[in-house]
Scaffold this active site. Sequence first.
Site, PDB file in Angstrom:
ATOM      1  N   THR A 127      38.411  46.369 -28.140  1.00 49.32           N
ATOM      2  CA  THR A 127      38.654  45.108 -28.845  1.00 49.32           C
ATOM      3  C   THR A 127      39.049  44.023 -27.862  1.00 49.32           C
ATOM      4  OG1 THR A 127      39.331  46.275 -30.831  1.00 49.32           O
ATOM      5  CG2 THR A 127      40.036  43.999 -30.625  1.00 49.32           C
ATOM      6  N   ASN A 206      28.907  51.619 -34.982  1.00 55.21           N
ATOM      7  CA  ASN A 206      29.968  52.540 -35.374  1.00 55.21           C
ATOM      8  C   ASN A 206      29.854  52.993 -36.818  1.00 55.21           C
ATOM      9  OD1 ASN A 206      30.555  49.782 -35.869  1.00 55.21           O
ATOM     10  ND2 ASN A 206      32.614  50.338 -36.457  1.00 55.21           N
ATOM     11  N   GLN A 234      30.986  53.177 -28.730  1.00 57.30           N
ATOM     12  CA  GLN A 234      30.499  54.393 -29.360  1.00 57.30           C
ATOM     13  C   GLN A 234      29.390  55.054 -28.550  1.00 57.30           C
ATOM     14  OE1 GLN A 234      31.617  55.751 -32.120  1.00 57.30           O
ATOM     15  NE2 GLN A 234      32.895  54.134 -32.976  1.00 57.30           N
ATOM     16  N   SER A 254      35.769  52.077 -24.689  1.00 60.96           N
ATOM     17  CA  SER A 254      37.030  52.438 -25.330  1.00 60.96           C
ATOM     18  C   SER A 254      37.383  53.875 -24.991  1.00 60.96           C
ATOM     19  CB  SER A 254      36.866  52.276 -26.837  1.00 60.96           C
ATOM     20  OG  SER A 254      37.995  52.761 -27.501  1.00 60.96           O
ATOM     21  N   HIS A 256      39.560  56.005 -26.726  1.00 61.61           N
ATOM     22  CA  HIS A 256      39.815  57.002 -27.754  1.00 61.61           C
ATOM     23  C   HIS A 256      38.551  57.390 -28.529  1.00 61.61           C
ATOM     24  CE1 HIS A 256      40.043  54.370 -31.446  1.00 61.61           C
ATOM     25  NE2 HIS A 256      40.040  53.478 -30.494  1.00 61.61           N
ATOM     26  N   THR A 294      50.472  44.893 -15.474  1.00 65.20           N
ATOM     27  CA  THR A 294      50.572  46.221 -14.867  1.00 65.20           C
ATOM     28  C   THR A 294      49.741  47.215 -15.668  1.00 65.20           C
ATOM     29  OG1 THR A 294      52.814  45.712 -14.194  1.00 65.20           O
ATOM     30  CG2 THR A 294      52.191  48.021 -14.179  1.00 65.20           C
ATOM     31  N   CYS A 380      37.710  49.901 -40.055  1.00 64.66           N
ATOM     32  CA  CYS A 380      38.146  48.515 -39.980  1.00 64.66           C
ATOM     33  C   CYS A 380      37.987  47.783 -41.292  1.00 64.66           C
ATOM     34  CB  CYS A 380      37.359  47.772 -38.902  1.00 64.66           C
ATOM     35  SG  CYS A 380      37.299  48.678 -37.386  1.00 64.66           S
TER      36      CYS A 380
END
Lengths: 456, 197
Positions: A127, A206, A234, A254, A256, A294, A380
């Site tokens: 995102t 997705n 994806q 991404s 995850h 960081t 979403c």
Amino acid sequence: MTSKAVFSTIRRSLTKPRGGAVSRGHHLSTSAATASESYASDEHAILMKGVRISGRPLYLDMQSTTPLDPRVFDAMNASSIYDYGNPHSRTHLYGWEAENAVEVARIQVAKLIGASSKEIVFLSGATEANNTVVKGVMHFYKDKKRHVITTQTEHKCVLDSCRHLQQEGFEVTYLPVKTDGLVDLEMLRESIRPDTGLVSVMAVNNEIGVVQPMEEIGRICKEHKIPFHTDAAQAIGKIPVDVEKWNVSFMSMSGHKIYGPKGVGAMYVRRRPRVRLEPLMNGGGQERGLRSGTLATQQVVGFGVACELAMKEMEYDEKWIKRLQERLLNGVREKLDGVVVNGSLESRYAGNLNLSFAYVEGESLLMGLKEVAVSSGSACTSASLEPSYVLRALGVDEDMAHTSIRFGIGRFTTEEEIDKAVELTVKQVEKLREMSPLYEMVKDGIDIKNIQWSQH
Amino acid sequence: MLFRRLSRLGFRIAKELPKERHFSVCGRRILQRSYGQYLHSSAVTQTQTRTFRQALFSNNHNLCTSFSTSSGTSSEETKKINVIFVDKDGEEIHIKVPIGMNILEAAHENDIELEGACECSLACSTCHVIVMDTEYYNKLEEPTDEENDMLDLAFALTETSRLGCQVIAKPEIDGIRLAIPSATRNFAVDGFVPKPH
């Protein structure tokens, strides 16, 4: 008073040692409820939000997120404890070690997509990457380029960023897709203008799982010298991704979605020919000045290991997942009619199967599938009440869009889970169709489209 | 054998002697001083020796260690091009830059506020300048990957930005207008301007 009782029941059920169906060790291959009739008498049942289920549901929602691969967890665990230095500290060993860990992860991510490690920027997720690219590219070139081209089936973060740009005065073309979910290349060509600054098309959708013709789109963008951005969250680790073949200038990734940790992602920003971005996060100039701040060393390390594993196991996973997808689809189609696959069946990632069941109401289907964790539409949109805009873009009728279920198959899904999911789905759909007056009418030969419903 | 080599070397030195040179500050001071006597007192050499002496007495070595040789013999004036700097208040400063000199050096010679923290070693972005006309930007050579990497970190980056130390004066860019951005990556929000300006 009643809430106290509920909470104490939950506490009791959670702290009781579980026998049989669910145990901590078998988290990944979640076993389903044994018999549906024994809920009330089952002492080990889980009571959540007023619903009683006798075991943990099957996890078939791989597109919303994936479980952490134990090997990734091992790497992250070690890194969390030992690599606690700030990777941007140049003056001492702790910083150097942490920086080394980050650089190793950078190389692992870069290898997966065929890029150089200097072109990878770590951030908090796809995102953030999508936001940075869409807004950053257009803000940088705002004097000359005022137009963005994207599709109607993009992820919400891309569409919302585009809408935000529209508020600022840019123009956005939302390309419609064909009924199989793929972009019409001629329409893309026609919508290109001299002041087009960015083309953004996601690689694997997705919600419906279709794979866009990336090489052709890349070729068109190269012809017109327009930067090409793709949301590949994806896609990486699942289909072969190559930034040179696709001629991509920006890519969002991404963690995850590929059995890595949540809260980390990466952005590929091409160095040759150089494309410029205005950063969203200003600060000390870390990550090539594009994302100051960081880095979370252990998250980045986890992401790197997940990418390396995905590269090694991509072929094996593909074969396994394809097999399970066929098992699921054939299993459902054998017993039921009126099952529609949303999106192209050929140009598709096998792990995403979006099915619509005709004459059945979606919410009630989901409620009946309590033992299967699936999603309708995408995670979403599930919070909002609107039906999926992706299915609407495909031209799916509203009633069919409402009954869509997205099955997500992944590396850790087992055959028993698929068989059980098929059994539960078929049973639930048959039960609902029995009650459905629409189904009766169709069976009697009445054409539903010609019925005059009365106005509310 | 040795004599021949020595004589060849001597010949080369004798050939190079009369040409104007821009030597590095460290190591050649004595030589430069003696050459200063030999060279014709043209305006160019005077500014060169003047700025050299300034550098000698100031602690900041803001002269970049670059070589710039003139194309003709010492009797010819060095060919120069016009460069216009536009500072952050919009004021224009017209200077003449000899061909082969980089823009950062030229700015320093003319006391223009362009910071060059790393002294032309492509390790910072403080000499960031913005080429105001796109056609002049296209006439410059493509920036290298290293320059682009440093430019990525520059403050107020634009499409036509370059690092001043990498822009070498050549006849094609005569009349180029360069805008100086309002700040650099160094956080001098209190208005602090580093020496020697």
